[in-house]
Design a protein around this motif. Structure first.
Motif, PDB file in Angstrom:
ATOM      1  N   HIS A 131     -15.038  -0.372 -14.589  1.00 42.41           N
ATOM      2  CA  HIS A 131     -14.127   0.441 -13.789  1.00 42.41           C
ATOM      3  C   HIS A 131     -14.787   0.817 -12.378  1.00 42.41           C
ATOM      4  O   HIS A 131     -15.372   1.844 -12.079  1.00 42.41           O
ATOM      5  N   PRO A 132     -14.423  -0.060 -11.447  1.00 44.28           N
ATOM      6  CA  PRO A 132     -14.867  -0.183 -10.169  1.00 44.28           C
ATOM      7  C   PRO A 132     -14.148   0.786  -9.535  1.00 44.28           C
ATOM      8  O   PRO A 132     -12.868   1.428 -10.016  1.00 44.28           O
ATOM      9  N   GLU A 133     -14.524   1.371  -8.424  1.00 40.63           N
ATOM     10  CA  GLU A 133     -13.651   2.368  -7.624  1.00 40.63           C
ATOM     11  C   GLU A 133     -12.477   1.767  -6.982  1.00 40.63           C
ATOM     12  O   GLU A 133     -12.364   0.534  -6.486  1.00 40.63           O
ATOM     13  N   CYS A 134     -11.210   2.328  -7.170  1.00 37.81           N
ATOM     14  CA  CYS A 134     -10.121   1.712  -6.493  1.00 37.81           C
ATOM     15  C   CYS A 134     -10.161   1.552  -5.090  1.00 37.81           C
ATOM     16  O   CYS A 134      -9.534   0.684  -4.441  1.00 37.81           O
ATOM     17  N   LYS A 173       9.634  -8.234   2.503  1.00 38.19           N
ATOM     18  CA  LYS A 173       8.214  -8.442   2.090  1.00 38.19           C
ATOM     19  C   LYS A 173       7.641  -6.863   1.314  1.00 38.19           C
ATOM     20  O   LYS A 173       8.199  -5.809   2.063  1.00 38.19           O
ATOM     21  N   TYR A 174       6.676  -6.654   0.726  1.00 37.52           N
ATOM     22  CA  TYR A 174       6.276  -5.417   0.228  1.00 37.52           C
ATOM     23  C   TYR A 174       4.636  -5.728   0.776  1.00 37.52           C
ATOM     24  O   TYR A 174       4.047  -6.340   0.665  1.00 37.52           O
ATOM     25  N   ILE A 175       4.252  -4.348   0.962  1.00 39.97           N
ATOM     26  CA  ILE A 175       2.861  -4.247   1.584  1.00 39.97           C
ATOM     27  C   ILE A 175       2.180  -3.394   0.558  1.00 39.97           C
ATOM     28  O   ILE A 175       2.817  -2.209   0.038  1.00 39.97           O
ATOM     29  N   LEU A 176       1.031  -3.561   0.299  1.00 43.14           N
ATOM     30  CA  LEU A 176       0.087  -2.532  -0.439  1.00 43.14           C
ATOM     31  C   LEU A 176       0.192  -0.859  -0.119  1.00 43.14           C
ATOM     32  O   LEU A 176      -0.347  -0.762   1.278  1.00 43.14           O
ATOM     33  N   ASN A 177       0.433  -0.010  -0.877  1.00 45.25           N
ATOM     34  CA  ASN A 177       0.219   1.388  -0.546  1.00 45.25           C
ATOM     35  C   ASN A 177      -0.727   2.079  -1.259  1.00 45.25           C
ATOM     36  O   ASN A 177      -1.444   2.912  -0.629  1.00 45.25           O
ATOM     37  N   ARG A 178      -1.175   1.759  -2.271  1.00 42.49           N
ATOM     38  CA  ARG A 178      -2.203   2.401  -3.190  1.00 42.49           C
ATOM     39  C   ARG A 178      -2.612   1.680  -4.434  1.00 42.49           C
ATOM     40  O   ARG A 178      -1.636   0.993  -5.055  1.00 42.49           O
ATOM     41  N   ILE A 179      -3.875   1.650  -4.534  1.00 47.21           N
ATOM     42  CA  ILE A 179      -4.480   1.300  -5.666  1.00 47.21           C
ATOM     43  C   ILE A 179      -4.572   2.134  -7.133  1.00 47.21           C
ATOM     44  O   ILE A 179      -5.114   3.053  -6.790  1.00 47.21           O
ATOM     45  N   GLU A 180      -3.826   2.368  -7.987  1.00 45.47           N
ATOM     46  CA  GLU A 180      -3.501   3.234  -9.078  1.00 45.47           C
ATOM     47  C   GLU A 180      -4.668   3.193  -9.826  1.00 45.47           C
ATOM     48  O   GLU A 180      -5.375   4.124 -10.382  1.00 45.47           O
ATOM     49  N   ASP A 181      -4.946   1.817 -10.517  1.00 39.36           N
ATOM     50  CA  ASP A 181      -6.131   1.873 -11.483  1.00 39.36           C
ATOM     51  C   ASP A 181      -6.324   0.407 -11.463  1.00 39.36           C
ATOM     52  O   ASP A 181      -5.718  -0.551 -10.932  1.00 39.36           O
ATOM     53  N   GLU A 217      -2.959  -1.739 -11.703  1.00 34.66           N
ATOM     54  CA  GLU A 217      -1.958  -1.165 -11.289  1.00 34.66           C
ATOM     55  C   GLU A 217      -1.820  -0.830  -9.708  1.00 34.66           C
ATOM     56  O   GLU A 217      -2.705  -0.032  -9.326  1.00 34.66           O
ATOM     57  N   ILE A 218      -0.840  -1.379  -9.131  1.00 31.80           N
ATOM     58  CA  ILE A 218      -0.732  -0.892  -7.636  1.00 31.80           C
ATOM     59  C   ILE A 218       0.592  -0.636  -7.206  1.00 31.80           C
ATOM     60  O   ILE A 218       1.662  -0.902  -8.049  1.00 31.80           O
ATOM     61  N   ASP A 219       0.568  -0.008  -6.142  1.00 33.01           N
ATOM     62  CA  ASP A 219       1.951   0.561  -5.670  1.00 33.01           C
ATOM     63  C   ASP A 219       2.265  -0.178  -4.310  1.00 33.01           C
ATOM     64  O   ASP A 219       1.278  -0.374  -3.464  1.00 33.01           O
ATOM     65  N   LEU A 220       3.434  -0.574  -4.161  1.00 38.30           N
ATOM     66  CA  LEU A 220       3.845  -1.278  -2.948  1.00 38.30           C
ATOM     67  C   LEU A 220       4.860  -0.727  -2.291  1.00 38.30           C
ATOM     68  O   LEU A 220       5.732   0.104  -2.936  1.00 38.30           O
ATOM     69  N   LEU A 221       5.262  -1.026  -1.013  1.00 42.97           N
ATOM     70  CA  LEU A 221       6.282  -0.395  -0.271  1.00 42.97           C
ATOM     71  C   LEU A 221       7.075  -1.322   0.314  1.00 42.97           C
ATOM     72  O   LEU A 221       6.346  -2.337   0.997  1.00 42.97           O
ATOM     73  N   GLU A 222       8.318  -1.323   0.576  1.00 40.55           N
ATOM     74  CA  GLU A 222       9.227  -2.222   1.424  1.00 40.55           C
ATOM     75  C   GLU A 222       8.830  -2.136   2.837  1.00 40.55           C
ATOM     76  O   GLU A 222       8.821  -1.061   3.461  1.00 40.55           O
ATOM     77  N   VAL A 227     -12.680   7.862 -10.017  1.00 36.35           N
ATOM     78  CA  VAL A 227     -12.703   6.858  -8.827  1.00 36.35           C
ATOM     79  C   VAL A 227     -11.295   6.252  -8.582  1.00 36.35           C
ATOM     80  O   VAL A 227     -11.065   5.318  -7.969  1.00 36.35           O
ATOM     81  N   CYS A 228     -10.435   6.591  -9.390  1.00 34.39           N
ATOM     82  CA  CYS A 228      -9.038   6.226  -9.443  1.00 34.39           C
ATOM     83  C   CYS A 228      -8.038   7.333  -9.525  1.00 34.39           C
ATOM     84  O   CYS A 228      -8.219   8.215 -10.189  1.00 34.39           O
ATOM     85  N   PRO A 229      -6.778   7.275  -8.810  1.00 38.35           N
ATOM     86  CA  PRO A 229      -6.326   6.448  -8.192  1.00 38.35           C
ATOM     87  C   PRO A 229      -7.123   6.245  -6.810  1.00 38.35           C
ATOM     88  O   PRO A 229      -7.788   7.273  -6.126  1.00 38.35           O
ATOM     89  N   GLY A 230      -6.701   5.242  -5.710  1.00 34.34           N
ATOM     90  CA  GLY A 230      -7.468   5.312  -4.500  1.00 34.34           C
ATOM     91  C   GLY A 230      -6.413   5.930  -3.462  1.00 34.34           C
ATOM     92  O   GLY A 230      -5.582   6.520  -3.668  1.00 34.34           O
ATOM     93  N   ARG A 231      -6.942   5.568  -2.133  1.00 39.66           N
ATOM     94  CA  ARG A 231      -6.188   6.341  -1.132  1.00 39.66           C
ATOM     95  C   ARG A 231      -4.740   5.807  -0.902  1.00 39.66           C
ATOM     96  O   ARG A 231      -4.439   4.863  -1.298  1.00 39.66           O
ATOM     97  N   ILE A 232      -3.915   6.875  -0.220  1.00 42.89           N
ATOM     98  CA  ILE A 232      -2.597   6.447   0.067  1.00 42.89           C
ATOM     99  C   ILE A 232      -2.537   5.775   1.594  1.00 42.89           C
ATOM    100  O   ILE A 232      -3.030   6.560   2.276  1.00 42.89           O
ATOM    101  N   ARG A 233      -2.119   4.343   1.577  1.00 41.35           N
ATOM    102  CA  ARG A 233      -2.223   4.062   2.966  1.00 41.35           C
ATOM    103  C   ARG A 233      -1.002   4.557   3.824  1.00 41.35           C
ATOM    104  O   ARG A 233      -1.222   4.496   5.016  1.00 41.35           O
TER     105      ARG A 233
END
Length: 375
Positions: free
Chosen positions: A24-27, A52-60, A75-80, A366-372
């Motif tokens: 389980h590495p850090e997000c 296109k969608y861009i990465l917003n956050r790595i959840e896990d 698990e990743i969150d993307l934004l339009e 160490v997860c979820p990661g930062r919100i971009r």
């Protein structure tokens, strides 16, 4: 002879334990970022309509180490963004759709395989939804992609654009999104749509099915009788490669405005929802092989003794080994046995600080990661 068979079987099991593990590495670690960007670009390459969608956050993220290549389950969150899939602009230079204009989010589970240092996506599952948290009174309201009156506005603005062009006529290829907004003079429309160079016979125009045909992204605002329109034109879109990725831009989208039924009702274009679900499920299944943290002893007992109930998990390993060996299986039961072994090790380690009269250090998530961009 029976003893020899037992030793050989136990050796095979021990070899499996040494080669399969769940990390389980850090997000926000570099390897998590690298895998997430590969996943982002791949999902965009599979997305043939909309934006296109861009990465917003790595959840896990978890990494299943295997001899034939590590498996990444994310698990990743993307934004339009405001870049259409035909737009060759690198995703890093695209603008995220703000919440007041109804942001669209993508929640995706992705499986990647690392073979000789190269990450490739093998399966994914995505859910696309609108974010309506910050919609305000007077903000544009997103309309369905088959709204009749809004489509009439799109056609009227396209006529205006064609009257402005010379030696070329454009046809509607796809509606990206349509909104209405209440202003002082009443409601107005806002529309984004894709146009393509057309071949016209009389009043009937059809988009050219040609890789060299010019295409463009248009934004229009106003009413049928009075509006503004701005179009950004491109050429040879299906051969453009994002400079930040090896994923090619998707092939030209297909016109679908005429085929949307009244029951369609969608207000945005969704990411491709699913790819190879069986691989996704099999990659998620090794949860049983994970290291399970043991809860610290209650504070009221400063020096907890290792009693029979605490030692019970370690005693369970032997029956588990017997069951695995007697079954003759070398797949899922090996992982289950590994699971018992890992839990026993952690239980002992977790008890050690308490015996040493030290206060257990809480696990730092160490997860979820930062919100971009925004939550």
């Amino acid at each position: 002879m029976q003893c020899l068979r037992f030793v050989v079987a136990l050796g095979l099991l021990m070899g499996t334990w040494a080669q399969i593990n769940v990390l389980h590495p850090e997000c926000d670690s570099p390897e998590a970022d690298e895998a997430a960007i590969v996943a982002q670009d791949y999902l965009n390459s599979q997305h043939s309509h909309g934006y296109k969608y861009i990465l917003n956050r790595i959840e896990d993220i978890k990494i299943i180490t295997k001899p034939d290549g590590d498996i990444y389950v994310m698990e990743i969150d993307l934004l339009e963004t405001d870049c259409h899939v035909l737009d060759p602009t690198p995703i890093s230079n695209c603008t995220v759709r703000p919440k007041v204009l109804t942001a669209v989010e993508g929640d995706c589970d992705v499986v990647l395989k690392n073979t000789s240092g190269a990450l490739t996506v093998t399966a994914f599952k995505c859910k696309t939804s609108e974010s309506t948290e910050d919609i305000c009174l007077g903000c544009p309201t997103l309309l369905s992609l088959n709204d009749t009156e809004a489509l009439d506005f799109v056609k009227a603005s396209l006529v205006t654009f064609n009257n402005m062009t010379e030696n070329m006529t454009f046809s509607l290829l796809e509606v990206g999104r349509m909104s209405s907004q209440i202003v002082s003079g009443g409601p107005i429309y806002l529309a984004e749509y894709v146009v393509a160079e057309a071949n016209c016979t009389g009043d009937v125009c059809e988009p050219l099915n040609d890789a060299m045909a010019t295409r463009g992204i248009c934004s229009a605002k106003g009413l049928n009788s009075e509006h503004t329109i701005d179009c950004k034109m491109f050429s040879n879109l299906n051969t453009v490669v994002d400079t930040n990725s090896s994923a090619p831009v998707s092939p030209p989208v297909h016109a679908h405005t005429g085929s949307i039924s009244s029951s369609h009702g969608l207000r945005h274009h969704k990411l491709t929802p699913l790819h190879d679900p069986l691989i996704l499920l099999s990659a998620e299944s090794p949860e049983s092989a994970e290291v399970v943290p043991v809860a610290p002893a209650p504070a009221a007992d400063p020096v907890p003794a290792v009693n029979s109930s605490q030692a019970a998990p370690a005693a369970d390993a032997a029956p588990a080994a017997d069951a695995a060996i007697s079954s003759g299986s070398h797949s899922s039961q090996n992982i289950d046995f590994h699971s018992h072994f890992k839990r026993d090790v952690v239980a002992v380690v977790a008890d050690t600080p308490a015996v040493a009269h030290s206060v257990p250090v809480p696990l730092v998530p160490v997860c979820p990661g930062r919100i971009r961009f925004f939550d």
